[in-house]
Design an enzyme around this catalytic site. Structure first.
Site, PDB file in Angstrom:
ATOM      1  CG  HIS A  85       4.917  -1.304  -5.761  1.00  0.00           C
ATOM      2  ND1 HIS A  85       6.068  -1.010  -5.918  1.00  0.00           N
ATOM      3  CD2 HIS A  85       4.654  -1.771  -4.633  1.00  0.00           C
ATOM      4  CE1 HIS A  85       6.740  -1.320  -4.897  1.00  0.00           C
ATOM      5  NE2 HIS A  85       5.843  -1.740  -4.003  1.00  0.00           N
ATOM      6  CG  ASN A  87      10.742  -2.146  -2.345  1.00  0.00           C
ATOM      7  OD1 ASN A  87       9.851  -2.179  -3.445  1.00  0.00           O
ATOM      8  ND2 ASN A  87       9.997  -1.903  -1.256  1.00  0.00           N
ATOM      9  CG  HIS A  89       3.246 -14.983  -6.280  1.00  0.00           C
ATOM     10  ND1 HIS A  89       3.011 -14.400  -5.010  1.00  0.00           N
ATOM     11  CD2 HIS A  89       2.998 -16.382  -6.316  1.00  0.00           C
ATOM     12  CE1 HIS A  89       2.768 -15.608  -4.390  1.00  0.00           C
ATOM     13  NE2 HIS A  89       2.637 -16.613  -5.146  1.00  0.00           N
TER      14      HIS A  89
HETATM   15  C1  HEM Z   1       3.403  -7.838   3.763  1.00  0.00           C
HETATM   16  C2  HEM Z   1       4.008  -6.924   3.236  1.00  0.00           C
HETATM   17  C3  HEM Z   1       3.442  -6.436   1.676  1.00  0.00           C
HETATM   18  C4  HEM Z   1       2.436  -6.700   1.103  1.00  0.00           C
HETATM   19  C5  HEM Z   1       1.023  -7.635   1.633  1.00  0.00           C
HETATM   20  C6  HEM Z   1       2.459  -6.388  -0.362  1.00  0.00           C
HETATM   21  C7  HEM Z   1       1.606  -6.327  -1.229  1.00  0.00           C
HETATM   22  C8  HEM Z   1       1.561  -6.023  -2.352  1.00  0.00           C
HETATM   23  C9  HEM Z   1       0.572  -5.666  -3.349  1.00  0.00           C
HETATM   24  C10 HEM Z   1      -0.729  -6.395  -3.110  1.00  0.00           C
HETATM   25  C11 HEM Z   1       1.172  -5.611  -4.680  1.00  0.00           C
HETATM   26  C12 HEM Z   1       0.123  -5.398  -5.814  1.00  0.00           C
HETATM   27  C13 HEM Z   1       0.549  -6.279  -6.795  1.00  0.00           C
HETATM   28  C14 HEM Z   1      -0.280  -6.679  -7.953  1.00  0.00           C
HETATM   29  O1  HEM Z   1      -1.150  -5.898  -8.037  1.00  0.00           O
HETATM   30  O2  HEM Z   1       0.090  -7.179  -8.987  1.00  0.00           O
HETATM   31  C15 HEM Z   1       2.437  -5.463  -4.340  1.00  0.00           C
HETATM   32  C16 HEM Z   1       3.410  -5.052  -5.469  1.00  0.00           C
HETATM   33  C17 HEM Z   1       4.723  -4.743  -5.135  1.00  0.00           C
HETATM   34  N1  HEM Z   1       5.328  -5.142  -4.057  1.00  0.00           N
HETATM   35 FE1  HEM Z   1       4.491  -5.574  -2.403  1.00  0.00          FE
HETATM   36  N2  HEM Z   1       3.943  -5.637  -0.570  1.00  0.00           N
HETATM   37  C18 HEM Z   1       4.457  -6.102   0.725  1.00  0.00           C
HETATM   38  C19 HEM Z   1       5.689  -5.709   0.929  1.00  0.00           C
HETATM   39  C20 HEM Z   1       6.622  -5.472  -0.109  1.00  0.00           C
HETATM   40  C21 HEM Z   1       8.054  -5.407   0.194  1.00  0.00           C
HETATM   41  C22 HEM Z   1       8.908  -5.531   1.399  1.00  0.00           C
HETATM   42  C23 HEM Z   1       8.660  -5.265  -1.191  1.00  0.00           C
HETATM   43  C24 HEM Z   1      10.003  -5.069  -1.446  1.00  0.00           C
HETATM   44  C25 HEM Z   1      10.865  -5.987  -0.951  1.00  0.00           C
HETATM   45  C26 HEM Z   1       7.352  -5.053  -1.965  1.00  0.00           C
HETATM   46  C27 HEM Z   1       7.803  -4.909  -3.437  1.00  0.00           C
HETATM   47  C28 HEM Z   1       6.574  -4.806  -4.326  1.00  0.00           C
HETATM   48  C29 HEM Z   1       6.812  -4.427  -5.624  1.00  0.00           C
HETATM   49  C30 HEM Z   1       8.133  -4.139  -6.398  1.00  0.00           C
HETATM   50  C31 HEM Z   1       5.484  -4.473  -6.296  1.00  0.00           C
HETATM   51  C32 HEM Z   1       5.242  -4.075  -7.920  1.00  0.00           C
HETATM   52  C33 HEM Z   1       5.201  -5.124  -8.518  1.00  0.00           C
HETATM   53  C34 HEM Z   1       4.946  -4.529  -9.842  1.00  0.00           C
HETATM   54  O3  HEM Z   1       5.758  -4.128 -10.573  1.00  0.00           O
HETATM   55  O4  HEM Z   1       3.885  -5.123 -10.638  1.00  0.00           O
HETATM   56  N3  HEM Z   1       6.309  -5.234  -1.260  1.00  0.00           N
HETATM   57  N4  HEM Z   1       2.653  -5.613  -3.259  1.00  0.00           N
END
Ligand code: HEM
Length: 724
Positions: free
Chosen positions: A101, A173, A365
């Site tokens: 992202h 999402n 978070h």
């Molecule tokens: C175990 C599964 C997942 C892991 C380990 C994970 C991990 C991460 C990580 C490391 C980031 C970067 C965050 C940052 O640097 O601030 C991120 C961002 C994000 N994740 Fe996940 N994610 C997972 C599943 C999902 C799922 C299922 C969704 C949706 C329901 C999702 C939605 C998002 C979104 C929207 C962001 C961007 C947040 C922003 O705009 O700063 N992720 N995720």
């Protein structure tokens, strides 16, 4: 911050003056202290101040263009502290982009609660009439920070609610299911989807071998992949995307009663997508297409809105609903089985003031929860609860990122977390531990009666195993449910997307394996894709159970409001100014956004030109109206514009309409967009290009009001799918 912005002058200004006030469409994080106390300062109080250039320490500087040197031809002196400060700071301006992202855009807004969820959740921000500030970041998943907006991908939809009881983040999402069932595979699916590690290509794409290798081997990914291949993978704008919490969450009522829920964001502007060719054109013609659209809409006062809704399910021991395992994040619950109940409205009202300070540094978070909202044992969500803070420690350079202005809570913070890099708080007292007697016992622990966050006392037992429950084994029936819920045109788009993406793979065996997965979803889809790939369609390896389609999953057929839609109005120097002005006014009166497409920059008659025949491209407009004969413009010189050269012969054959207008009309026609003409010369131009004015999706009128009336009716359905 002083004067409102005045237009730039030709000559360099020399009279010292304070920085301009920021534009009216922008806002910043609320001015609360690092520990959540309102400071009473305006929220732009963190911007630069003073009329003179200074060091970071505020000392005024006489020069910033020349380093301090031993003579005008001599070496640079180490003692030049201004030079060293300037270069050192620059050297450290970048921080790591998000591991996923990375590409995003954000806005400030407000969430107004209807109170309808008050019976199932005690969360204060869900009670009737409560308004809560929010900061929302939309993103793509796969691309780097500088990648294009309109690639085929899932979109992030992350909302930070600054509630009086602490911060709640709904990190969702635009697709209601996920690729994997257990978070331990998240690094693997992302490694597979990101560019190949040897050449680092392709950027921001799933159309490559490692992605399809992974999803065809981990068939639980097939449902999410089906959504990606559908129109949902190429949204028309952030404003027209649905959002989903994906996991099942648990709401807790004031009396402790738990309810399982799934969160939905429904865009007021409707759910709309690009067509694939449009997405590809936009990726080159305007890589910032979605980002620009969001910022422009807010600047224009067309505030995007989403209604938050919940599907509710009884919190039973087996946590299933109508046979659907609510802990499996690859499954959705059709809205026909559990209606989405509206609980509040979110309106985005201001653009960020500074991209880095806000959009880049915001840290969402899934563990940011408030009393009344709890998690479930969804094995994907459980891993996310660990991952976000962990990654932000690196990305934001230490443990104090919650104190960055955009991340600060709006509730009082007394956390006993101390010191660390970039500590902003000036903690008083001597006893950051408890119990203590030296600071009068402060901080005290709260009971649930005074707003403590108390986890639902869910009974947990079981043997330590590395396995999921058998109910997670069905990987295909909901992919089939989704496909069979689509209209024929949506199904065609899905088949074309699979064919394109698999066609980009080098390894035949990967195509064959994915075709096998499609055979287990739907025979007709598999056969269509196989034909495109020139491969035989395999037989399914299992029984294909029938599914009841869920019409709510289709994007097509529901009329939506049209305000904010963009209308290109092509004019020439001989266009009737009264009629064109009338059309501009008629558009604006109903919330449509007119763009004048002229033969040259500057003005045509009395109206300002927004795009020229040379700079306009079809993906910018939802509809195009020809307001004149549109003969070749002065710059339609084949040697200068390949498009003019390519279509010069067409122009001659098309009654002398500028070749780039012919191209524009051709693209709009192919993309099933609304076309129109104003006055007889406009209609003649349309006809001479070969568009039958009587054909579906074409509006012709002498009076501007007639044209806008026709536009509104057609734009409500977004595209003219019955054109072909
Ligand atoms: C175990 C599964 C997942 C892991 C380990 C994970 C991990 C991460 C990580 C490391 C980031 C970067 C965050 C940052 O640097 O601030 C991120 C961002 C994000 N994740 Fe996940 N994610 C997972 C599943 C999902 C799922 C299922 C969704 C949706 C329901 C999702 C939605 C998002 C979104 C929207 C962001 C961007 C947040 C922003 O705009 O700063 N992720 N995720």
């Amino acid at each position: 911050m002083e004067e409102p912005k005045t237009p730039p002058t030709f000559h360099e200004p020399v009279v010292p003056q304070e920085p301009f006030a920021r534009p009216a469409d922008q806002s910043g994080p609320e001015a609360v202290s690092p520990t959540g106390k309102p400071t009473g300062a305006p929220d732009d109080s963190r911007s630069q101040s003073g009329a003179y250039l200074t060091t970071a320490g505020g000392v005024r500087l006489p020069d910033t263009d020349h380093s301090l040197r031993a003579g005008d031809r001599g070496p640079t002196l180490l003692q030049d502290h201004h030079l060293r400060e300037k270069i050192t700071h620059f050297d450290h301006e970048r921080i790591p982009e998000r591991v996923v992202h990375a590409r995003g855009a954000a806005a400030h807004g407000v969430f107004a609660s209807y109170g309808s969820a008050g019976g199932v959740s005690k969360a204060a921000f869900l009670q009737e009439g409560v308004e809560t500030p929010v900061f929302v970041r939309f993103s793509t998943v796969l691309g780097s920070r500088g990648s294009a907006d309109t690639v085929r991908d899932t979109r992030g939809f992350a909302v930070k609610f600054y509630t009086d009881e602490g911060t709640f983040d709904l990190v969702g999402n635009n697709i209601p299911v996920f690729f994997i069932q257990d978070g331990i595979k998240f690094p693997d699916v992302i490694h597979a989807a990101k560019p190949h590690p040897d050449r680092e290509i392709p950027q921001a794409q799933s159309a490559h071998d490692t992605f399809w290798d992974f999803v065809s081997l981990h068939t639980e990914a097939q449902h999410h992949t089906m959504w990606n291949m559908s129109d949902r993978g190429i949204p028309a704008s952030f404003r027209t995307m649905e959002g989903f919490g994906v996991h099942t969450f648990r709401l807790v009522a004031a009396d402790g009663t738990p309810t399982l829920v799934k969160f939905h964001w429904k865009p007021k502007a409707g759910v709309h997508s690009l067509v694939w060719e449009e997405a590809q054109l936009a990726a080159g013609g305007d890589p910032d297409f979605h980002r620009r659209d969001l910022a422009d809409a807010i600047e224009a006062g067309l505030y995007p809105q989403w209604e938050l809704g919940i599907q509710t399910f009884p919190d039973t021991a087996d946590q299933t609903f109508e046979g659907i395992d609510l802990l499996d994040p690859t499954k959705l619950v059709p809205e026909e089985l559990a209606a989405v109940q509206p609980v509040g409205m979110m309106t985005l009202t201001a653009n960020p003031t500074n991209y880095f300070a806000e959009t880049e540094q915001v840290a969402y978070h899934t563990g940011h929860l408030v009393p009344g909202i709890d998690v479930t044992n969804d094995p994907l969500l459980q891993v996310r609860l660990f991952s976000y803070v962990d990654t932000q420690l690196t990305r934001l350079g230490g443990p104090n990122f919650e104190q960055i202005p955009i991340n600060r809570a709006h509730a009082p913070v007394n956390d006993m977390l101390r010191d660390g890099f970039h500590q902003q708080a000036v903690h008083a007292g001597v006893a950051p531990y408890r119990p203590n007697s030296l600071d009068g016992g402060c901080p005290f622990v709260a009971g649930a009666d005074v707003g403590a966050y108390v986890e639902v006392p869910e009974r947990v037992e079981g043997e330590k195993v590395r396995e999921l429950s058998a109910s997670f084994d069905d990987h295909f029936s909901q992919a089939r449910l989704f496909y069979r819920s689509m209209t024929p045109v949506e199904q065609q788009h899905i088949a074309a997307a699979y064919t394109f993406e698999l066609g980009k793979c080098y390894e035949q065996v990967i195509r064959e394996r994915q075709l096998q997965a499609l055979a287990n979803i739907d025979a007709q889809l598999c056969a269509t894709v196989a034909t495109g790939l020139g491969l035989p369609a395999p037989e399914p390896t299992m029984n294909l159970d029938d599914v009841d389609p869920s019409p709510a999953l289709s994007q097509i057929g529901t009329p939506f409001p049209v305000d904010g839609r963009k209308i290109g109005i092509a004019v020439d120097d001989a266009s009737d100014p009264q009629a064109v002005n009338g059309l501009i006014e008629a558009c604006e009166a109903v919330g449509l956004v007119p763009f004048i497409v002229g033969p040259h920059g500057g003005t045509v008659g009395t109206f300002k030109v927004d795009r020229t025949y040379g700079t306009a491209r079809s993906f910018e407009f939802d509809a195009l109206v020809l307001g004149g004969a549109l003969p070749p413009a002065a710059d339609a010189i084949p040697a200068l514009d390949a498009r003019a050269a390519f279509r010069a012969s067409d122009a001659a054959a098309s009654g002398g309409v500028d070749a780039r207008i012919i191209q524009l009309v051709g693209e709009m026609w192919r993309h099933c967009k609304v076309l129109g003409s104003l006055g007889s010369s406009g209609q003649q131009a349309l006809e001479s290009i070969g568009v039958d004015p009587e054909s579906p999706g074409v509006v012709n009128g002498e009076a501007p009001g007639d044209v806008t009336e026709g536009l509104i009716a057609l734009l409500a359905l977004h595209r003219v799918w019955d054109r072909f």
